[in-house]
Design a protein around this motif. Sequence first.
Motif, mmCIF file in Angstrom:
data_model
loop_
_atom_site.group_PDB
_atom_site.id
_atom_site.type_symbol
_atom_site.label_atom_id
_atom_site.label_comp_id
_atom_site.label_asym_id
_atom_site.label_seq_id
_atom_site.Cartn_x
_atom_site.Cartn_y
_atom_site.Cartn_z
ATOM 1 N N THR A 1 -23.527 -9.627 76.228
ATOM 2 C CA THR A 1 -24.320 -10.780 76.632
ATOM 3 C C THR A 1 -24.398 -10.747 78.147
ATOM 4 O O THR A 1 -23.721 -9.946 78.801
ATOM 5 C CB THR A 1 -23.704 -12.093 76.145
ATOM 6 O OG1 THR A 1 -24.604 -13.166 76.440
ATOM 7 C CG2 THR A 1 -22.367 -12.378 76.824
ATOM 8 N N THR A 2 -25.209 -11.598 78.724
ATOM 9 C CA THR A 2 -25.324 -11.625 80.182
ATOM 10 C C THR A 2 -24.403 -12.705 80.757
ATOM 11 O O THR A 2 -24.017 -13.646 80.058
ATOM 12 C CB THR A 2 -26.773 -11.904 80.620
ATOM 13 O OG1 THR A 2 -27.147 -13.226 80.197
ATOM 14 C CG2 THR A 2 -27.736 -10.900 79.995
ATOM 15 N N ILE A 3 -24.084 -12.545 82.011
ATOM 16 C CA ILE A 3 -23.266 -13.544 82.715
ATOM 17 C C ILE A 3 -23.942 -14.913 82.643
ATOM 18 O O ILE A 3 -23.291 -15.938 82.397
ATOM 19 C CB ILE A 3 -23.063 -13.130 84.190
ATOM 20 C CG1 ILE A 3 -22.219 -11.848 84.294
ATOM 21 C CG2 ILE A 3 -22.433 -14.257 84.991
ATOM 22 C CD1 ILE A 3 -20.748 -12.018 84.033
ATOM 23 N N SER A 4 -25.262 -14.949 82.826
ATOM 24 C CA SER A 4 -25.989 -16.218 82.805
ATOM 25 C C SER A 4 -25.922 -16.887 81.445
ATOM 26 O O SER A 4 -25.778 -18.110 81.343
ATOM 27 C CB SER A 4 -27.458 -15.997 83.191
ATOM 28 O OG SER A 4 -27.572 -15.611 84.539
ATOM 29 N N GLU A 5 -26.006 -16.081 80.376
ATOM 30 C CA GLU A 5 -25.996 -16.646 79.026
ATOM 31 C C GLU A 5 -24.640 -17.246 78.669
ATOM 32 O O GLU A 5 -24.568 -18.282 78.005
ATOM 33 C CB GLU A 5 -26.365 -15.568 78.005
ATOM 34 C CG GLU A 5 -27.850 -15.252 77.968
ATOM 35 C CD GLU A 5 -28.177 -14.106 77.029
ATOM 36 O OE1 GLU A 5 -29.235 -14.160 76.394
ATOM 37 O OE2 GLU A 5 -27.376 -13.154 76.934
ATOM 38 N N ILE A 6 -23.562 -16.620 79.107
ATOM 39 C CA ILE A 6 -22.245 -17.166 78.753
ATOM 40 C C ILE A 6 -21.927 -18.406 79.584
ATOM 41 O O ILE A 6 -21.223 -19.308 79.129
ATOM 42 C CB ILE A 6 -21.138 -16.102 78.887
ATOM 43 C CG1 ILE A 6 -19.925 -16.507 78.043
ATOM 44 C CG2 ILE A 6 -20.737 -15.862 80.331
ATOM 45 C CD1 ILE A 6 -18.956 -15.402 77.775
ATOM 46 N N GLY A 7 -22.464 -18.487 80.815
ATOM 47 C CA GLY A 7 -22.336 -19.695 81.617
ATOM 48 C C GLY A 7 -20.979 -19.885 82.277
ATOM 49 O O GLY A 7 -19.989 -19.238 81.890
ATOM 50 N N PRO A 8 -20.895 -20.791 83.252
ATOM 51 C CA PRO A 8 -19.653 -20.963 84.024
ATOM 52 C C PRO A 8 -18.497 -21.570 83.235
ATOM 53 O O PRO A 8 -17.341 -21.254 83.499
ATOM 54 C CB PRO A 8 -20.081 -21.890 85.177
ATOM 55 C CG PRO A 8 -21.304 -22.590 84.683
ATOM 56 C CD PRO A 8 -21.992 -21.633 83.759
ATOM 57 N N LEU A 9 -18.782 -22.436 82.257
ATOM 58 C CA LEU A 9 -17.701 -23.106 81.523
ATOM 59 C C LEU A 9 -16.896 -22.099 80.703
ATOM 60 O O LEU A 9 -15.662 -22.046 80.803
ATOM 61 C CB LEU A 9 -18.281 -24.193 80.610
ATOM 62 C CG LEU A 9 -17.266 -24.954 79.749
ATOM 63 C CD1 LEU A 9 -16.260 -25.687 80.631
ATOM 64 C CD2 LEU A 9 -17.964 -25.937 78.823
ATOM 65 N N LEU A 10 -17.591 -21.283 79.902
ATOM 66 C CA LEU A 10 -16.883 -20.303 79.074
ATOM 67 C C LEU A 10 -16.296 -19.185 79.932
ATOM 68 O O LEU A 10 -15.208 -18.673 79.645
ATOM 69 C CB LEU A 10 -17.834 -19.711 78.033
ATOM 70 C CG LEU A 10 -18.282 -20.661 76.919
ATOM 71 C CD1 LEU A 10 -19.198 -19.940 75.937
ATOM 72 C CD2 LEU A 10 -17.096 -21.255 76.184
ATOM 73 N N LEU A 11 -17.002 -18.821 81.002
ATOM 74 C CA LEU A 11 -16.484 -17.764 81.873
ATOM 75 C C LEU A 11 -15.215 -18.224 82.577
ATOM 76 O O LEU A 11 -14.268 -17.448 82.756
ATOM 77 C CB LEU A 11 -17.546 -17.359 82.893
ATOM 78 C CG LEU A 11 -17.225 -16.133 83.749
ATOM 79 C CD1 LEU A 11 -16.972 -14.911 82.870
ATOM 80 C CD2 LEU A 11 -18.359 -15.850 84.725
ATOM 81 N N ALA A 12 -15.167 -19.486 82.962
ATOM 82 C CA ALA A 12 -13.959 -20.034 83.595
ATOM 83 C C ALA A 12 -12.778 -19.974 82.638
ATOM 84 O O ALA A 12 -11.649 -19.678 83.045
ATOM 85 C CB ALA A 12 -14.209 -21.471 84.043
ATOM 86 N N GLN A 13 -13.028 -20.259 81.351
ATOM 87 C CA GLN A 13 -11.973 -20.158 80.336
ATOM 88 C C GLN A 13 -11.502 -18.712 80.202
ATOM 89 O O GLN A 13 -10.310 -18.426 80.116
ATOM 90 C CB GLN A 13 -12.522 -20.676 78.996
ATOM 91 C CG GLN A 13 -11.641 -20.389 77.791
ATOM 92 C CD GLN A 13 -10.412 -21.266 77.723
ATOM 93 O OE1 GLN A 13 -10.206 -22.107 78.577
ATOM 94 N NE2 GLN A 13 -9.598 -21.054 76.712
#
Length: 516
Positions: A113-125
């Motif tokens: 998936t792309t960084i944009s699609e996963i978004g900051p909330l899930l990426l922070a987790q």
Amino acid sequence: MGTPIIVAKKSSDTAQDIVLHSQFANRHGLIAGATGTGKTVTLKVLAESFSRIGVPVFLADAKGDVSSIAKAGASNPKFNERIKSLGIDSVPFASSPTTFWDLFGEQGHPIRTTISEIGPLLLAQMLNLNDTQEGVLSAVFRVADDQGLLLIDFKDLKSMLTYVSENAASLKAEYGNLSPASLGAIQRNLLALADQGGDKFFGEPSLDIMDFIQTDSNGQGYINLLAADKLMNTPKLYATFLLWMLSELFEKLPEVGDMDKPKLVFFFDEAHLLFDNASPALQEKIQQVVRLIRSKGVGIYFITQSPLDIPENVLGQLGNRVQHALRAFTPKDQKAVKTAADTFRANPEFKVDEAITQLAVGEALISCLDEQGTPQIVEKGMVMPPYSSFSPITPDERKTLMAQSIVAGVYEQEVDRDSAYEMLQRKVSESEQQKQADALSAQQAKEQDALAKQQAKEQERLAKLQAKEAEKEAAARAKLTQDIVGTFAKSAARSLGGSTGQKIVRGLLGSLFGKR
């Protein structure tokens, strides 16, 4: 009306089936029990049953043994004894249509998936960020959006973090304080995730979640099997990835209301990983997805050792439950037993809390929703045998199945299109070129100024030299004139002789020099 799925035979009377009604399979479920009590077999039985009625399934193979679902089973003395105890004459051994997936692209088709699609909330987790760092990461995403910079893969995010770090002072007025310490922590955690192989998850082509919702030519639902044995070494990546998939399903699937059977059943193994150390914002998102996704026709089944691993507000939404044996050696174990017992509708024939600790391998306490959607009285039952093999498939068998897959060749070749990394590289290059051009212009202007000064100085020197030469020439001419007159006078005096000559000379000199 839906289709009844036989989950087990009652322990007290094997002639009676314990069934799960497919029209309520999207009301979610729980498979719990200690290690070695039969959870994996229950998982396979349910997955195969859903597949046979045309419902696609997604499940993670945490230990590598669920791959056996792609291979037909075979009888053996132990198996024959088991089915005989259930009052079954024979089992129609069969494989299930299976699509293999792997985040690392090794044991299945790669998932990205792309960084944009996963978004900051899930990426922070995924990155184990605290609240402050999560806020800074959200600001980085906002800067990227505002400047039209696509965040697709790891190098895009890394270059974006570097850009924000270098321009934090100018961005502060619009985006707040972008702390160097927080940016540094995000970059370090990003590198740590990359070292664990997490960078392979980000890129293109990104997964089309609808590829999970497929049936074969016989109308059986595909079982999408995620190779998770290596992925389990990075539990945050595993849990966040599965949550992302649920979020994608929630966003892309239309509302369908009540159906005869689900569109997809999603098995979430090692479910405790989803809830461990999750931020309040993430907990809220999980609860929202679980609560609302059933209206999209998706059923979620959590597999874990203890019901205590699931938050109460999520546990209360799980209508279909299979509880294998639990051990009650410690106070925490005893609490887990009590929690499990309290979630069932009591059966007057036995004490649920005692029964949980006495269940045999392959035996479970089961309660599903009845035809009216009401939780049934808990029953003690022996789980049905699977149609597939108990032995995992070989690497060669896996390769053959992957080559024949409906998505073969779709995701294998990674695509690297123009995104934030390339855009920022160009911006840096253009900036460097502009700096070089400005420096060259300044150097040229300096050289021209120096040349002009040198030319002016040279002209001044020449002018002085010319003036000096002119003075010399004038003095020379005056001296020459004086010498000529003096010579002439002396010559005249000698020619005339005597006083007459002297007078003439005096008269002549006097007229020349104004003397009387």
